[in-house]
Design an enzyme around this catalytic site. Structure first.
Site, short mmCIF file in Angstrom:
data_model
loop_
_atom_site.label_atom_id
_atom_site.label_comp_id
_atom_site.label_asym_id
_atom_site.label_seq_id
_atom_site.Cartn_x
_atom_site.Cartn_y
_atom_site.Cartn_z
N LYS A 5 0.83 -1.22 0.00
CA LYS A 5 0.00 0.00 0.00
C LYS A 5 0.86 1.26 0.00
CE LYS A 5 -1.38 1.60 4.02
NZ LYS A 5 -1.26 2.92 4.62
N ASN A 6 1.89 1.28 0.85
CA ASN A 6 2.66 2.51 0.99
C ASN A 6 3.61 2.77 -0.18
OD1 ASN A 6 1.27 3.07 3.29
ND2 ASN A 6 2.88 2.37 4.69
N ARG A 53 -3.21 9.50 4.35
CA ARG A 53 -1.92 10.17 4.45
C ARG A 53 -1.30 10.38 3.05
NH1 ARG A 53 -0.48 13.28 8.15
NH2 ARG A 53 1.71 13.75 8.06
N CYS A 99 -3.79 7.57 9.83
CA CYS A 99 -3.98 7.00 11.16
C CYS A 99 -3.52 7.96 12.24
CB CYS A 99 -3.20 5.69 11.27
SG CYS A 99 -4.03 4.30 10.51
N ARG A 101 1.94 14.38 13.18
CA ARG A 101 2.56 14.01 11.91
C ARG A 101 2.84 15.27 11.09
NH1 ARG A 101 -0.39 8.59 9.81
NH2 ARG A 101 1.53 8.40 8.63
N ILE A 161 4.51 18.08 8.50
CA ILE A 161 4.94 17.98 7.09
C ILE A 161 5.98 19.05 6.78
CG2 ILE A 161 2.87 16.85 6.18
CD1 ILE A 161 1.99 19.69 5.24
N GLN A 206 9.15 18.93 6.63
CA GLN A 206 10.24 18.54 5.73
C GLN A 206 9.78 18.52 4.26
OE1 GLN A 206 13.50 18.23 6.98
NE2 GLN A 206 12.31 19.07 8.68
N ASP A 251 5.63 0.16 11.69
CA ASP A 251 4.36 -0.45 11.27
C ASP A 251 4.23 -1.91 11.70
OD1 ASP A 251 3.76 1.95 10.13
OD2 ASP A 251 4.05 1.33 8.06
N ARG A 307 -8.32 -0.48 5.43
CA ARG A 307 -7.58 0.55 4.70
C ARG A 307 -6.28 0.00 4.12
NH1 ARG A 307 -7.18 6.04 8.01
NH2 ARG A 307 -5.68 6.28 6.35
#
Ligand code: EPZ
Length: 430
Positions: A22-23, A93, A117, A122, A124, A126, A305, A397
């Site tokens: 998925k990622n 995400r 999630c 989280r 952003i 960067q 994860d 998901r």
């Protein structure tokens, strides 16, 4: 509302085939809209987050043809707008990859700020730092990231933290910038290599992906390609730890064993047998698993994860184990749920101290996020009696046909939505 009902206590046995990652697939779909030619992506996991991203790109005029549930053709010739405010996109995400992709191709993007999630703060920063270094202006307003550049120019960027998302996002935009970009302290996850490989197959010039220095020579245009997503390292690891926790014997097929080294190392430490094949791994659990300690780290370290899944196996091992989470501060929310099954875990800051117990008993639980949800399923499969898990939408998901794959390994699990379904399941398995 859908739930999982599970009757545990049976070791998982057999073979399971792993889906695409998925990622990796999320940024690959974003990369696919960086050309006006057709891109075909195969081995796409058929999971909710992918469906949401596909609908989001369709909402801006991209043609999406589902060849089959795991293969898609994308044609981004007639993009009508660089503003993506599709209502569900906020929940995932990976939506932020559309910023890098649209900025690279059209020099502007407006995308709803990403959700995903709830595993901690989280930021952003960067991503923004990278886009600015390439010459873009970046604002946050009305819940959107708004960015625009007259022209994008290569730059030398040092990432302050090792981040998968920002490394990929900057790589996407820089692929079509003028001149050379160097990303230092880049993340090295397998999906970063996958994105670089697909971009290179579209005509990009990216070297060093998979090391901590990535060099990108911008090209004026990208062309179409056909590409297959790498296997999902985390899905594979989840089944490997399910084999360990249920003291089963599972052959995990369609994997790249190199990506699973840190996971296999921990399984060996707790006493499991791990056999490596060209594209498969076999895990055999053992009756008296040992304790160990683990700290999550960017690749090639032990993945964050996989932290909830290893915690379940350790909670059923002998002795005291320490799990340290070094990436996301809110990733121990499953601990309260596991306690309801009899686990003995104390959380102090970013550390969980786990005193192994000899067994769990089934309970009603709520999945707090994707990986924690999968970990609760593993725990329920190892527990005596029935468990009911709520909020499984999180699990859906990121895990393709999770309950079907588990059933293929002998698990007693059913997707239910009514009390009647629950009763039916209980009668069936009793
Ligand atoms: C990706 O999230 C994954 N999500 C996550 O998977 C995964 O847990 C994470 O990488 C780490 O492997 C997707 O790929 C969609 P990061 P991402 O940027 O990109 C800090 C799952 O279960 N950071 O590598 O958001 C950040 O706070 C999900 O599939 C900054 O400080 O993770 C964290 O501590 C959950 N500033 C660390 O870096 C930034 O601008 C790593 O985050 C970006 C990140």
């Amino acid at each position: 509302m859908e739930q999982y009902i599970i009757k545990g206590g049976r070791p998982l046995r057999g073979e399971v085939s792993i889906s695409g990652a998925k990622n990796a697939a999320l940024p690959l779909l974003a990369a696919a809209i960086m050309t006006d030619e057709t891109v075909m992506i195969d081995n796409l996991p058929d999971v909710r987050d992918i469906g949401v991203l596909l609908q989001a790109i369709e909402s801006i005029g991209v043609m999406v043809e589902r060849v089959n549930p795991n293969c898609v053709k994308i044609q981004a010739k007639n993009i009508q707008t660089t503003r993506v405010d599709y209502e569900h996109i906020r929940k995932i995400r990976g939506s932020y990859y559309l910023v890098g992709a649209l900025l690279g191709r059209f020099h502007k993007a407006e995308v709803v700020l990403p959700g995903g999630c709830n595993i901690g703060s989280r930021p952003i920063d960067q991503h923004i730092k990278g886009f600015k270094a390439l010459g873009a202006e970046v604002f946050i307003a009305h819940g959107m990231i708004i960015t625009e550049a007259e022209q994008l120019a290569g730059s030398h960027i040092y990432m302050d933290v090792v981040t998968v998302g920002a490394t990929i996002n900057v790589m996407l935009a820089a692929a079509l910038a003028q001149g050379r970009t160097i990303i230092e302290n880049a993340a090295k996850e397998p999906h970063i290599v996958d994105v670089a490989n697909m971009l290179n197959s579209m005509g990009a010039n990216i070297k060093g992906a998979g090391t901590d220095v990535i060099r990108i020579n911008g090209v004026p245009k990208l062309h179409g390609t056909e590409y297959a997503v790498i296997p999902d390292q985390i899905e594979a690891g989840t089944f490997m730890f399910a084999a360990a926790a249920t003291k089963g014997d599972v052959l995990v097929r369609n994997v790249i064993p190199k990506h699973l080294e840190s996971i296999a190392a921990k399984l060996l430490e707790i006493g499991c047998t791990v056999e490596e094949y060209d594209d498969a791994m076999r895990v055999v659990g053992c009756e008296y698993q040992k304790n160990t300690h683990v700290k999550t780290l960017p690749y090639p370290g032990f993945p964050t994860d996989m932290q909830p899944q290893i915690a379940v196996a350790l909670a059923l091992s002998n002795g005291t184990s320490i799990v340290t989470e070094s990436l996301f501060e809110n990733r121990f929310k499953y601990v309260d749920e596991l306690s309801r099954m009899g686990a003995k875990i104390t959380v102090e800051g970013n550390t969980a101290i786990i005193d192994g117990v000899s067994g769990f008993t089934g309970a009603e639980m709520t999945a707090p996020d994707l990986r924690a949800g999968a970990a609760l399923v593993i725990a329920a499969l190892a527990a005596e009696g029935f468990s009911l898990i709520d909020d499984i939408v999180y699990i859906q998901r990121g895990y393709e046909r999770f309950e079907e794959k588990l059933k293929g390994l002998g698990a007693m699990i059913e997707l239910v939505s009514t009390e009647k379904d629950v009763t039916k399941f209980k009668l069936k398995v009793s």
